[in-house]
Design a protein around this motif. Structure first.
Motif, PDB file in Angstrom:
ATOM      1  N   GLY A 147       0.808  -1.212   0.000  1.00 49.01           N
ATOM      2  CA  GLY A 147       0.000   0.000   0.000  1.00 49.01           C
ATOM      3  C   GLY A 147       0.837   1.257   0.000  1.00 49.01           C
ATOM      4  N   GLY A 148       2.139   1.098  -0.048  1.00 50.78           N
ATOM      5  CA  GLY A 148       3.074   2.221  -0.066  1.00 50.78           C
ATOM      6  C   GLY A 148       4.475   1.676  -0.200  1.00 50.78           C
ATOM      7  N   GLY A 149       5.364   2.462  -0.752  1.00 53.09           N
ATOM      8  CA  GLY A 149       6.734   2.000  -0.932  1.00 53.09           C
ATOM      9  C   GLY A 149       7.404   2.564  -2.166  1.00 53.09           C
ATOM     10  N   TRP A 150       6.616   3.095  -3.090  1.00 51.81           N
ATOM     11  CA  TRP A 150       7.196   3.683  -4.294  1.00 51.81           C
ATOM     12  C   TRP A 150       8.173   4.796  -3.926  1.00 51.81           C
ATOM     13  N   GLY A 151       7.743   5.731  -3.098  1.00 47.47           N
ATOM     14  CA  GLY A 151       8.614   6.841  -2.703  1.00 47.47           C
ATOM     15  C   GLY A 151       9.799   6.403  -1.860  1.00 47.47           C
ATOM     16  N   PRO A 152       9.563   5.680  -0.732  1.00 50.98           N
ATOM     17  CA  PRO A 152      10.696   5.273   0.099  1.00 50.98           C
ATOM     18  C   PRO A 152      11.754   4.473  -0.655  1.00 50.98           C
ATOM     19  N   ILE A 153      11.326   3.590  -1.563  1.00 50.55           N
ATOM     20  CA  ILE A 153      12.286   2.761  -2.288  1.00 50.55           C
ATOM     21  C   ILE A 153      12.942   3.530  -3.432  1.00 50.55           C
ATOM     22  N   VAL A 154      12.108   4.144  -4.284  1.00 44.73           N
ATOM     23  CA  VAL A 154      12.637   4.762  -5.503  1.00 44.73           C
ATOM     24  C   VAL A 154      13.322   6.096  -5.199  1.00 44.73           C
ATOM     25  N   THR A 155      12.647   6.970  -4.449  1.00 44.36           N
ATOM     26  CA  THR A 155      13.263   8.263  -4.131  1.00 44.36           C
ATOM     27  C   THR A 155      14.552   8.080  -3.347  1.00 44.36           C
ATOM     28  N   SER A 156      14.503   7.245  -2.308  1.00 44.48           N
ATOM     29  CA  SER A 156      15.703   7.036  -1.497  1.00 44.48           C
ATOM     30  C   SER A 156      16.814   6.383  -2.307  1.00 44.48           C
ATOM     31  N   GLY A 157      16.438   5.414  -3.164  1.00 47.96           N
ATOM     32  CA  GLY A 157      17.432   4.739  -3.994  1.00 47.96           C
ATOM     33  C   GLY A 157      18.115   5.696  -4.957  1.00 47.96           C
ATOM     34  N   LEU A 158      17.328   6.550  -5.605  1.00 50.43           N
ATOM     35  CA  LEU A 158      17.895   7.509  -6.559  1.00 50.43           C
ATOM     36  C   LEU A 158      18.739   8.573  -5.859  1.00 50.43           C
ATOM     37  N   LEU A 159      18.280   9.015  -4.681  1.00 50.30           N
ATOM     38  CA  LEU A 159      19.088   9.969  -3.912  1.00 50.30           C
ATOM     39  C   LEU A 159      20.382   9.309  -3.436  1.00 50.30           C
ATOM     40  N   GLY A 160      20.253   8.044  -3.029  1.00 47.18           N
ATOM     41  CA  GLY A 160      21.441   7.305  -2.598  1.00 47.18           C
ATOM     42  C   GLY A 160      22.445   7.122  -3.723  1.00 47.18           C
ATOM     43  N   ALA A 161      21.927   7.051  -4.966  1.00 48.95           N
ATOM     44  CA  ALA A 161      22.805   6.917  -6.133  1.00 48.95           C
ATOM     45  C   ALA A 161      23.384   8.262  -6.553  1.00 48.95           C
ATOM     46  N   GLY A 162      22.957   9.338  -5.872  1.00 49.76           N
ATOM     47  CA  GLY A 162      23.534  10.650  -6.119  1.00 49.76           C
ATOM     48  C   GLY A 162      22.673  11.617  -6.888  1.00 49.76           C
ATOM     49  N   GLY A 163      21.389  11.303  -7.084  1.00 53.11           N
ATOM     50  CA  GLY A 163      20.506  12.168  -7.851  1.00 53.11           C
ATOM     51  C   GLY A 163      20.272  13.511  -7.179  1.00 53.11           C
ATOM     52  N   GLN A 164      20.017  14.538  -7.987  1.00 48.73           N
ATOM     53  CA  GLN A 164      19.733  15.868  -7.461  1.00 48.73           C
ATOM     54  C   GLN A 164      18.336  15.869  -6.855  1.00 48.73           C
TER      55      GLN A 164
END
Length: 255
Positions: A147-164
């Motif tokens: 019911g949730g997880g798109w943001g925590p997984i994708v946003t955090s993953g992309l930020l962790g990879a160095g995204g702006q």
């Protein structure tokens, strides 16, 4: 009316966090619904019905403010849609009482992750293209199941990879509308075809969904202003703690 007001404030809080940080609307809403005794598939369907409106408002705001990296957006969408549809299909084929402890445990892990995430800063560098498809696929899958997880997984993953942060949050929020649409259509298809055997009367949660929608849509335009007042790390810390407490209370009740 009492339920409507509760979920209005839940939706407002969830959208405030999601608009500011690019994550946690679904996790917060699902955790509260589960704490009210709603089964996982019904909770996920209800949250995604509400998110059709809130993600449209949030994504539209990010497009207006030019926070979208369109190349990243189109890399996210197909894999997120595939993962979301697959997750909805899997969830509706499982017995709600059996899967509920696992969903509660997943939400507890997400809460702990958000809490830990608030204590560190992420360096910025270009996001490697190879990390986007698996992140979007897993994010869509767990978003539908939990019911949730798109943001925590994708946003955090992309930020962790160095995204702006600006473009990561904007692109992930905009892509979430199409992922949410695919999940909602998958739940509807499972209901129509009979795959969702223990499907309840969806009108049971109509007041909760209405509250989530109204709270989220009202707050969406103001989220950008609010995060200038509330430190993001503290906001994320409080939400992570809230999710952990609610999820652990569910696990305790199940035990």
């Amino acid at each position: 009316m009492h339920d409507f007001m509760i979920f209005f404030f839940v939706g407002a809080l969830a959208q405030l966090v999601d608009g500011a940080l690019g994550m946690a609307y679904g996790v917060i809403s699902s955790t509260v619904l589960l704490s009210f005794g709603v089964l996982p598939a019904q909770a996920s369907a209800s949250v995604h019905a509400a998110e059709l409106f809130t993600t449209a408002a949030s994504g539209g705001a990010h497009i207006w403010h030019k926070n979208i990296d369109w190349k990243l957006f189109w890399r996210l969408v197909p894999f997120g849609v595939l993962g979301g549809a697959l997750g909805a299909y899997v969830l509706t084929g499982l017995d709600g009482d059996v899967v509920k402890p696992y969903v509660a445990a997943y939400l507890a892990v997400m809460g702990a992750y958000l809490l830990s995430r608030s204590f560190r800063q992420v360096p910025q560098k270009p996001v490697p293209a190879r990390v986007v498809p698996p992140l979007a696929l897993v994010g869509g899958l767990f978003d539908a199941i939990g019911g949730g997880g798109w943001g925590p997984i994708v946003t955090s993953g992309l930020l962790g990879a160095g995204g702006q942060p600006r473009y990561v949050i904007g692109s992930v929020n905009a892509a979430e509308f199409l992922v949410t649409l695919s999940v909602s259509l998958s739940f509807a298809l499972a209901l129509v075809t009979g795959h969702w055997e223990d499907a309840p009367d969806l009108m049971t949660n109509a007041m909760a969904v209405a509250g989530l929608v109204c709270g989220g849509v009202v707050v969406a335009p103001f989220a950008g202003y609010a995060i200038r007042i509330i430190p993001q790390n503290w906001l994320l810390r409080l939400v992570g703690l809230l999710i952990c407490v609610l999820a652990l209370s569910q696990i305790w009740q199940l035990i």
